[in-house]
Design a protein around this motif. Sequence first.
Motif, PDB file in Angstrom:
ATOM      1  N   TRP A   1       0.790  -1.081  -0.014  1.00 52.19           N
ATOM      2  CA  TRP A   1       0.048  -0.239  -0.013  1.00 52.19           C
ATOM      3  C   TRP A   1       0.859   1.246   0.065  1.00 52.19           C
ATOM      4  CZ3 TRP A   1      -5.356   0.504   2.118  1.00 52.19           C
ATOM      5  CH2 TRP A   1      -6.320  -0.900   1.773  1.00 52.19           C
ATOM      6  N   VAL A   2       0.476   2.377  -0.729  1.00 50.03           N
ATOM      7  CA  VAL A   2       0.993   3.570  -0.665  1.00 50.03           C
ATOM      8  C   VAL A   2       0.090   4.467   0.017  1.00 50.03           C
ATOM      9  CG1 VAL A   2       2.005   5.410  -2.109  1.00 50.03           C
ATOM     10  CG2 VAL A   2       2.130   3.108  -3.009  1.00 50.03           C
ATOM     11  N   SER A   3       0.647   5.206   1.283  1.00 50.82           N
ATOM     12  CA  SER A   3      -0.147   6.139   1.859  1.00 50.82           C
ATOM     13  C   SER A   3      -0.181   7.313   1.022  1.00 50.82           C
ATOM     14  CB  SER A   3       0.272   6.492   3.199  1.00 50.82           C
ATOM     15  OG  SER A   3       1.474   7.054   3.053  1.00 50.82           O
ATOM     16  N   ASN A   4      -1.325   7.876   1.092  1.00 51.23           N
ATOM     17  CA  ASN A   4      -1.591   9.348   0.376  1.00 51.23           C
ATOM     18  C   ASN A   4      -2.100  10.609   1.247  1.00 51.23           C
ATOM     19  OD1 ASN A   4      -4.767   9.113   0.436  1.00 51.23           O
ATOM     20  ND2 ASN A   4      -4.136   6.908  -0.399  1.00 51.23           N
ATOM     21  N   ASP A   5      -1.813  10.349   2.667  1.00 51.75           N
ATOM     22  CA  ASP A   5      -2.106  11.402   3.419  1.00 51.75           C
ATOM     23  C   ASP A   5      -1.242  11.208   4.541  1.00 51.75           C
ATOM     24  OD1 ASP A   5      -3.594  13.747   4.313  1.00 51.75           O
ATOM     25  OD2 ASP A   5      -5.538  12.715   3.881  1.00 51.75           O
ATOM     26  N   HIS A   6      -1.122  12.356   5.628  1.00 50.87           N
ATOM     27  CA  HIS A   6      -0.490  12.417   6.499  1.00 50.87           C
ATOM     28  C   HIS A   6      -1.208  11.503   7.663  1.00 50.87           C
ATOM     29  CE1 HIS A   6       1.422  13.803  10.428  1.00 50.87           C
ATOM     30  NE2 HIS A   6       2.513  14.138   9.525  1.00 50.87           N
ATOM     31  N   PRO A   7      -0.135  10.618   8.476  1.00 50.21           N
ATOM     32  CA  PRO A   7      -0.950   9.573   9.521  1.00 50.21           C
ATOM     33  C   PRO A   7      -1.729  10.191  10.391  1.00 50.21           C
ATOM     34  CG  PRO A   7       1.606   9.213   9.056  1.00 50.21           C
ATOM     35  CD  PRO A   7       1.218  10.510   8.357  1.00 50.21           C
ATOM     36  N   SER A   8      -1.788  11.347  10.860  1.00 54.17           N
ATOM     37  CA  SER A   8      -2.530  11.918  11.699  1.00 54.17           C
ATOM     38  C   SER A   8      -3.662  12.799  11.128  1.00 54.17           C
ATOM     39  CB  SER A   8      -1.890  13.173  12.627  1.00 54.17           C
ATOM     40  OG  SER A   8      -1.286  14.220  11.682  1.00 54.17           O
ATOM     41  N   SER A   9      -3.955  12.648   9.775  1.00 52.01           N
ATOM     42  CA  SER A   9      -4.968  13.398   9.066  1.00 52.01           C
ATOM     43  C   SER A   9      -6.288  12.595   9.488  1.00 52.01           C
ATOM     44  CB  SER A   9      -4.695  13.519   7.568  1.00 52.01           C
ATOM     45  OG  SER A   9      -4.782  12.260   7.007  1.00 52.01           O
ATOM     46  N   VAL A  10      -7.513  13.543   9.177  1.00 53.29           N
ATOM     47  CA  VAL A  10      -8.887  12.683   9.394  1.00 53.29           C
ATOM     48  C   VAL A  10      -8.944  11.683   8.352  1.00 53.29           C
ATOM     49  CG1 VAL A  10     -11.080  13.483   9.247  1.00 53.29           C
ATOM     50  CG2 VAL A  10      -9.668  15.089  10.235  1.00 53.29           C
ATOM     51  N   GLY A  11      -8.563  11.909   7.089  1.00 54.20           N
ATOM     52  CA  GLY A  11      -8.653  10.937   6.018  1.00 54.20           C
ATOM     53  C   GLY A  11      -7.957   9.665   6.266  1.00 54.20           C
ATOM     54  N   HIS A  12      -6.631   9.798   6.546  1.00 54.12           N
ATOM     55  CA  HIS A  12      -5.966   8.464   7.018  1.00 54.12           C
ATOM     56  C   HIS A  12      -6.713   7.755   7.902  1.00 54.12           C
ATOM     57  CE1 HIS A  12      -2.348   6.083   6.585  1.00 54.12           C
ATOM     58  NE2 HIS A  12      -2.499   5.983   8.222  1.00 54.12           N
ATOM     59  N   ARG A  13      -7.064   8.542   8.994  1.00 51.65           N
ATOM     60  CA  ARG A  13      -7.797   7.751  10.127  1.00 51.65           C
ATOM     61  C   ARG A  13      -9.200   7.211   9.735  1.00 51.65           C
ATOM     62  NH1 ARG A  13      -6.896  12.596  13.057  1.00 51.65           N
ATOM     63  NH2 ARG A  13      -8.823  13.185  13.223  1.00 51.65           N
TER      64      ARG A  13
END
Length: 309
Positions: A190-202
């Motif tokens: 998997w390639v993350s596409n947002d900061h780990p603390s962001s709402v979208g990632h959560r």
Amino acid sequence: MLDPHRLTVFRAVVASGSVQAAADNLGLTSSAVSQHLAALQRETGLTLFQRSGRGIVPTEAALVLDARSDEPMSQWDRLERVVADLRDGRAGQLSIGYFASAGSAWMPQLVARLRAEYPDLVLELRLNEVEQRGPRPDLDLVIDPPGAPVPAGLRRVELTVDPFVAVLPREHPLAGAERIALTDLRGETWVSNDHPSSVGHRILVAACAAVGLRPRFSVQAQDHHTAIGFVAAGVGVSVMPGLAARALPAGVARVEIAPPAPVRHLSAVVRPLGGSAAPVERAVQLLEELIARPERTAGDPYGSPAGVG
């Protein structure tokens, strides 16, 4: 009370490193700059500079004052622009906060329409995914769960829901599917596409946990455009909001995710502006039109629609 002009001169000296350089940048004499610094030291009761060879260097107190004055000076500049707008009879100022995917999908068209309808309106645009200081924007585009509390004195306008989609290399075995489940991506890189603390990632991590999936984020891209580039290079797969995946290169496929798919709820938080509320209300109306009737954008190199989907 501190004089904003003296603070401006002081900050110029700190930034440029010398009295003479600050004087040249500000169009003042070095004597005038020195007088402003002396007056500011008297006002504050602080030692702001010390001699060092033939020049001066800021003290620790000066560095703290310089850093802490960023936001007050920014607010002072805004206040001066408000006064200038009132004096010149202009329509005033409107600040808009936005997150990255809304910025690329909606903001260009929104700003173009607002400028056409309110040619004297001064627009201030802020990316709200970084730490914000000072007052909240007049119109703040946010990612909030339904029923989230609205700060006192503000109102929320629900705009749309934004389902996440899978972004896969074109040659991936699932790239031709009409719809897949999150669990179909088990074992993938998997390639993350947002900061780990962001709402979208959560939101994404919670949705994966709900179906017993723990993604292996081997690449930390932390922004949608870079993540898409990694997918195009065959590095891995990514799951991102549909709004962020509207423009994809030829080597990348977008596939819908079957329920329970992660979803972002997108809203506008509006500040009451009294008699000058027409531009912000019109901005909300234009956003709703852009979402309801997405059009192709000139800035989209792949010709993808600008709305959510």
